[in-house]
Scaffold this motif. Structure first.
Motif, PDB file in Angstrom:
ATOM      1  N   LEU A 135     -11.353  10.598   2.811  1.00  0.00           N
ATOM      2  CA  LEU A 135     -10.720  11.809   2.280  1.00  0.00           C
ATOM      3  C   LEU A 135     -10.130  12.759   3.327  1.00  0.00           C
ATOM      4  N   LYS A 136     -10.702  12.805   4.503  1.00  0.00           N
ATOM      5  CA  LYS A 136     -10.223  13.750   5.509  1.00  0.00           C
ATOM      6  C   LYS A 136      -9.209  13.124   6.474  1.00  0.00           C
ATOM      7  N   LEU A 137      -8.812  11.897   6.194  1.00  0.00           N
ATOM      8  CA  LEU A 137      -7.913  11.181   7.098  1.00  0.00           C
ATOM      9  C   LEU A 137      -6.461  11.261   6.651  1.00  0.00           C
ATOM     10  N   GLU A 138      -5.548  11.046   7.600  1.00  0.00           N
ATOM     11  CA  GLU A 138      -4.122  10.967   7.288  1.00  0.00           C
ATOM     12  C   GLU A 138      -3.819   9.616   6.649  1.00  0.00           C
ATOM     13  N   ASP A 139      -2.685   9.538   5.967  1.00  0.00           N
ATOM     14  CA  ASP A 139      -2.307   8.319   5.249  1.00  0.00           C
ATOM     15  C   ASP A 139      -2.291   7.093   6.158  1.00  0.00           C
ATOM     16  N   MET A 193       0.855  -1.183   0.000  1.00  0.00           N
ATOM     17  CA  MET A 193       0.000   0.000   0.000  1.00  0.00           C
ATOM     18  C   MET A 193       0.898   1.244   0.000  1.00  0.00           C
ATOM     19  N   LYS A 194       0.999   1.869  -1.151  1.00  0.00           N
ATOM     20  CA  LYS A 194       1.892   3.018  -1.287  1.00  0.00           C
ATOM     21  C   LYS A 194       1.104   4.244  -1.749  1.00  0.00           C
ATOM     22  N   PHE A 195       1.212   5.327  -1.004  1.00  0.00           N
ATOM     23  CA  PHE A 195       0.561   6.570  -1.396  1.00  0.00           C
ATOM     24  C   PHE A 195       1.429   7.271  -2.440  1.00  0.00           C
ATOM     25  N   ILE A 196       0.792   7.710  -3.531  1.00  0.00           N
ATOM     26  CA  ILE A 196       1.519   8.402  -4.591  1.00  0.00           C
ATOM     27  C   ILE A 196       0.938   9.797  -4.789  1.00  0.00           C
ATOM     28  N   LYS A 197       1.692  10.640  -5.487  1.00  0.00           N
ATOM     29  CA  LYS A 197       1.252  12.020  -5.711  1.00  0.00           C
ATOM     30  C   LYS A 197       0.509  12.180  -7.028  1.00  0.00           C
ATOM     31  N   GLY A 198       0.754  11.245  -7.962  1.00  0.00           N
ATOM     32  CA  GLY A 198       0.094  11.347  -9.256  1.00  0.00           C
ATOM     33  C   GLY A 198       0.461  10.182 -10.157  1.00  0.00           C
ATOM     34  N   VAL A 199      -0.238  10.080 -11.280  1.00  0.00           N
ATOM     35  CA  VAL A 199      -0.089   8.940 -12.180  1.00  0.00           C
ATOM     36  C   VAL A 199       1.211   8.991 -12.986  1.00  0.00           C
TER      37      VAL A 199
END
Length: 285
Positions: free
Chosen positions: A256-260, A1-7
């Motif tokens: 949407l309003k939560l931290e990663d 599970m990796k958070f990314i900034k964009g495609v």
């Protein structure tokens, strides 16, 4: 599970399976940032495939959705929907029933009469003798309790159901909130002993259909992009392809309003076996 900034960080893939509702539009308007992603990926030579639980076929999707929202159909190599797979399977369905003509009780917000008649399937009333229930779609704010009570009549008669849209909840742009979809009725029917055949995500047939002409492409080079953990992400995961989970859709009120770290924790604890490869707040570059 990796958070990314964009495609732009995910250009290693050759084929992108993209859900439409909640990812590239909300039924009322296209998402500007998401559309820029489509244009970018197409420009660098990627294949884009719409994979949708819509009960409409590809031609109807182009006419009733893409054209109205000014989304260029030529961006997509292919459009695959639950409704289209059902239509392709009608010959097999008739063989199972051992009939050339079938009668169904149709649950749909759209008029399916013309499409079904072409296939010698006739829409019948509740009290008529039928072969199956066709669960395609329901209107936002439908009376779910009343619809479930209707299904009890068919449960008693052991009538099978075909569901062309497994979505239980979707985000409706018309009323700007999450609403029930026909998959909630199919789930109820199945949980109460009814026989249900599903066409669409998360079931493998729709993913197989997307790649029928791409047998030489490794699944490592395919990415599923969607906003539903239960349908898009689980379906992609079970098909052994990487997935990108978009937060600003079916789960927007939840995440949407939560931290990663909070998002990761909820997915691990609530959704258990579902594990998106990547997470992004909205489809953007």
């Amino acid at each position: 599970m990796k958070f990314i900034k964009g495609v732009k960080s995910l250009t290693k893939y050759d084929i992108y399976l993209i859900d439409q509702w909640g990812v590239i539009h909300n039924g009322i308007k296209k998402f500007t940032k998401a559309y820029k992603v489509l244009l970018f990926l197409k420009k660098i030579g990627k294949k884009l495939i719409i994979i949708s639980n819509s009960s409409e076929n590809s031609l109807s999707t182009i006419k009733n959705t893409l054209n109205k929202l000014k989304i260029d159909k030529n961006l997509f190599y292919k459009i695959v929907t639950g409704g289209e797979i059902f239509e392709k399977e009608i010959k097999k369905i008739k063989l199972k029933f051992k009939k050339k003509k079938l009668k169904c009780y149709c649950i749909s917000e759209f008029n399916k009469k013309e499409i079904l008649l072409k296939q010698n399937i006739f829409i019948a009333k509740k009290n008529e003798k039928i072969d199956f229930i066709l669960a395609s779609s329901i209107k936002p704010n439908s009376n779910i309790k009343r619809l479930k009570n209707e299904l009890n009549y068919f449960l008693d008669k052991n009538i099978p159901m075909i569901c062309t849209n497994p979505d239980k909840i979707v985000f409706s742009g018309k009323i700007n909130k999450l609403v029930y979809q026909v998959g909630i009725l199919a789930e109820y029917y199945k949980q109460n002993g009814g026989r249900v055949k599903f066409y669409g995500k998360p079931y493998p047939k729709i993913f197989q259909e997307c790649l029928t002409q791409e047998k030489k492409v490794s699944k490592k080079r395919v990415l599923m992009i969607g906003d539903s953990l239960q349908n898009d992400i689980l379906g992609g995961q079970n098909f052994n392809i990487d997935t990108l989970f978009i937060l600003n859709g079916n789960h927007k009120n939840e995440f949407l309003k939560l931290e990663d770290n909070e998002i990761k924790s909820i997915i691990k604890n609530k959704w258990k076996k579902i594990n998106p490869t990547y997470i992004l707040d909205q489809l953007k570059l």
